[in-house]
Design a protein around this motif. Structure first.
Motif, PDB file in Angstrom:
ATOM      1  N   PRO A   1      30.578  37.831  41.310  1.00  0.00           N
ATOM      2  CA  PRO A   1      31.271  39.018  40.796  1.00  0.00           C
ATOM      3  C   PRO A   1      30.569  40.298  41.224  1.00  0.00           C
ATOM      4  O   PRO A   1      29.339  40.365  41.255  1.00  0.00           O
ATOM      5  CB  PRO A   1      31.213  38.831  39.282  1.00  0.00           C
TER       6      PRO A   1
ATOM      7  N   THR B   1      33.834  44.723  39.368  1.00  0.00           N
ATOM      8  CA  THR B   1      34.565  43.800  38.492  1.00  0.00           C
ATOM      9  C   THR B   1      33.983  43.837  37.087  1.00  0.00           C
ATOM     10  O   THR B   1      34.719  43.935  36.096  1.00  0.00           O
ATOM     11  CB  THR B   1      34.494  42.364  39.042  1.00  0.00           C
TER      12      THR B   1
ATOM     13  N   ASN C   1      40.867  32.402  33.705  1.00  0.00           N
ATOM     14  CA  ASN C   1      40.884  33.622  34.508  1.00  0.00           C
ATOM     15  C   ASN C   1      39.515  34.290  34.525  1.00  0.00           C
ATOM     16  O   ASN C   1      39.071  34.778  35.562  1.00  0.00           O
ATOM     17  CB  ASN C   1      41.930  34.601  33.975  1.00  0.00           C
TER      18      ASN C   1
ATOM     19  N   ARG D   1      37.030  32.432  36.795  1.00  0.00           N
ATOM     20  CA  ARG D   1      37.253  32.713  38.214  1.00  0.00           C
ATOM     21  C   ARG D   1      36.643  34.066  38.596  1.00  0.00           C
ATOM     22  O   ARG D   1      36.000  34.201  39.625  1.00  0.00           O
ATOM     23  CB  ARG D   1      38.758  32.699  38.511  1.00  0.00           C
ATOM     24  N   ASP D   2      36.818  35.059  37.725  1.00  0.00           N
ATOM     25  CA  ASP D   2      36.334  36.408  38.034  1.00  0.00           C
ATOM     26  C   ASP D   2      34.839  36.587  37.812  1.00  0.00           C
ATOM     27  O   ASP D   2      34.199  37.391  38.492  1.00  0.00           O
ATOM     28  CB  ASP D   2      37.080  37.448  37.190  1.00  0.00           C
TER      29      ASP D   2
ATOM     30  N   GLN E   1      32.131  36.906  29.420  1.00  0.00           N
ATOM     31  CA  GLN E   1      33.333  36.071  29.288  1.00  0.00           C
ATOM     32  C   GLN E   1      33.696  35.869  27.823  1.00  0.00           C
ATOM     33  O   GLN E   1      34.867  35.995  27.440  1.00  0.00           O
ATOM     34  CB  GLN E   1      33.112  34.694  29.922  1.00  0.00           C
TER      35      GLN E   1
ATOM     36  N   GLY F   1      31.529  32.756  41.979  1.00  0.00           N
ATOM     37  CA  GLY F   1      32.511  33.729  42.436  1.00  0.00           C
ATOM     38  C   GLY F   1      31.873  35.023  42.907  1.00  0.00           C
ATOM     39  O   GLY F   1      32.533  35.895  43.441  1.00  0.00           O
TER      40      GLY F   1
END
Length: 122
Positions: A100, A104, A89, A92-93, A76, A98
């Motif tokens: 991942p 992704t 964003n 969230r990803d 990140q 989440g």
């Protein structure tokens, strides 16, 4: 702390005002020099070599203790520094909640100019 002693009342008031001015100037100067840790990290991660080294260390930490959250946070930070993607964003990803997918992570790395690779354990 400044201790002012003696002198006439007029000179004391003038000296106190002068001391306050020096203190205010010092505070303004220092506030321009001091930055928070996150700003410094993001600035350094704009350098591709620094970003790669940072991600390498995060992956090594993951290999040692299985802490995926640390690697995702490092990814990140690099993505935010290098691409300008908002933290919201990315969170969230890439948040552990989440879940991942490898796809992704691979896509984000590719967009940053990196790729996943396999190396022998040394």
């Amino acid at each position: 702390m400044i201790l002012l002693c003696g002198g006439e009342k007029d000179s004391q008031d003038r000296d106190i005002k002068k001391a306050k001015g020096y203190w205010q100037a010092y505070q303004e100067k220092m506030s321009k020099k001091l930055r928070n840790h996150e700003e410094v990290v993001i600035e350094q991660l704009r350098n591709p070599e620094m970003a790669k080294a940072y991600l390498d260390v995060a992956l090594e930490e993951y290999e040692q203790d299985g802490d995926l959250a640390f690697f995702l946070e490092a990814l990140q930070n690099v993505a935010q520094a290098r691409s300008g993607i908002t933290r919201q964003n990315l969170y969230r990803d890439l948040s552990p909640e989440g879940n991942p997918e490898l796809r992704t992570i691979s896509l984000i790395l590719h967009n940053l100019g990196y790729r996943l690779s396999v190396q022998p354990i040394q």
